[in-house]
Design an enzyme around this catalytic site. Structure first.
Site: not given
Length: 330
Positions: A131-132, A138, A179, A183, A185, A189-190, A220
């Site tokens: 969420i943005a 997504h 995802h 929480d 993720n 991923g990094r 990013y």
């Protein structure tokens, strides 16, 4: 299962970036073999942790993270301190994990998110979205599909003959798309991309890519969004290759200064340790032939601890009667 191939196209710019990164890597690998690289490795680990957690909203500075690493008390939100401790522990175990193993992926998540969420070390059981503001940018695949999607992705990663710089970046994008966890993720991923790269070239364990990703945080997320919109992870690959190159170039800019910070006293102290040894203050003084405790602490021990060359065996209690010291693990 095992036949999945992520959709991505490699641009001409990405090919150029791969060549430039390869050239920079050779220089950096030589630099990291030199005797003054220990402090740099510790500093880069701190930058990595600070950058990756800052992307997730953690406000602790590099100085505060250093203090936590050294066992000092830090006044900060408890959750943020826990996030840092978890990340330190996770990166300390870094070399023990196989990048193609689902079991290790889950173990690493359990380590990274310990005490922060209920579903640690396991795939999510519910739906999640990115969420943005108030907009869902997504919506991740359903929870019951996650184990299959992760299995397919890890199988592709292991079998793929693509360049490690490319397939690690594609994995990173696909991981964020799936995802798989409730929480954590982003930081996972990094972490996993760095693990994939360091399996190829061990020097990547000491390149703070996450710090550069944090510096370009908006780009990013934009690259992730654009790749999703166009069903082409190549867009994200190009962004990450640029960040990796920038991280390596930044290292060349700072490394010449490192050697000037190592005093002759600290060098002498480091050399008295044999592999795997843990020594008391008294034992260290005896090996150095020093009788003055104050002089030893101020000129030898404290600078070595501050520079990351020597670690305490009981970091939470610096004055413990059981305290011993060991050569740092870079």
């Amino acid at each position: 299962m095992g036949n999945y191939v992520p959709p991505f196209k490699i641009t001409a710019k990405s090919i150029t970036l791969i060549a430039e990164i390869s050239a920079q890597l050779e220089r950096y690998a030589i630099r990291m073999e030199q005797s003054d690289s220990l402090r740099l490795r510790k500093a880069n680990r701190i930058k990595t942790i600070q950058g990756s957690l800052a992307i997730e909203g953690n406000t602790l500075s590099e100085e505060q993270i250093t203090a936590i690493l050294e066992g000092k008390h830090v006044i900060a939100p408890l959750r943020e301190v826990q996030e840092v401790r978890n990340a330190i522990d996770t990166y300390d175990r870094f070399t023990n994990w196989d990048p193609y193993s689902e079991k290790d992926l889950l173990a690493a998540h359990g380590c990274m998110m310990k005490g922060l969420i209920d579903e640690v070390g396991q795939f999510r059981h519910g739906g999640v979205g990115v969420i943005a503001g108030t907009e869902v940018i997504h919506l991740a695949p359903p929870a019951d599909r996650v184990p299959f999607l992760v299995n397919d992705l890890l199988s592709w990663l292991k079998q793929s003959e693509d360049h490690p710089l490319v397939k690690s970046s594609v994995f990173h994008y696909e991981f964020e798309f799936i995802h798989p966890f409730a929480d954590g993720n982003g930081r996972m991923g990094r972490l996993w991309q760095t693990l994939i790269l360091s399996t190829w070239k061990p020097v990547f364990a000491h390149v703070p890519i996450e710090n550069l990703v944090y510096a370009h945080q908006a780009e990013y997320y934009q690259a992730i969004g654009d790749s999703t919109e166009k069903t082409d992870a190549g867009i994200f690959v190009e962004f990450l290759l640029g960040a990796i190159l920038e991280a390596l170039q930044a290292q060349h800019a700072v490394t010449p200064e490192v050697s000037h910070e190592v005093t002759p006293e600290v060098e002498r102290l480091i050399k008295v340790f044999k592999k795997g040894e843990e020594l008391t203050r008294k034992e260290l003084q005896e090996r150095l032939g020093l009788k003055d405790e104050k002089n030893f602490r101020q000129k030898y021990l404290l600078p070595a601890l501050a520079g990351g060359y020597v670690d305490m065996t009981v970091p939470d209690k610096p004055n413990s009667r059981l305290q011993k010291y060991k050569k740092s693990n870079p």
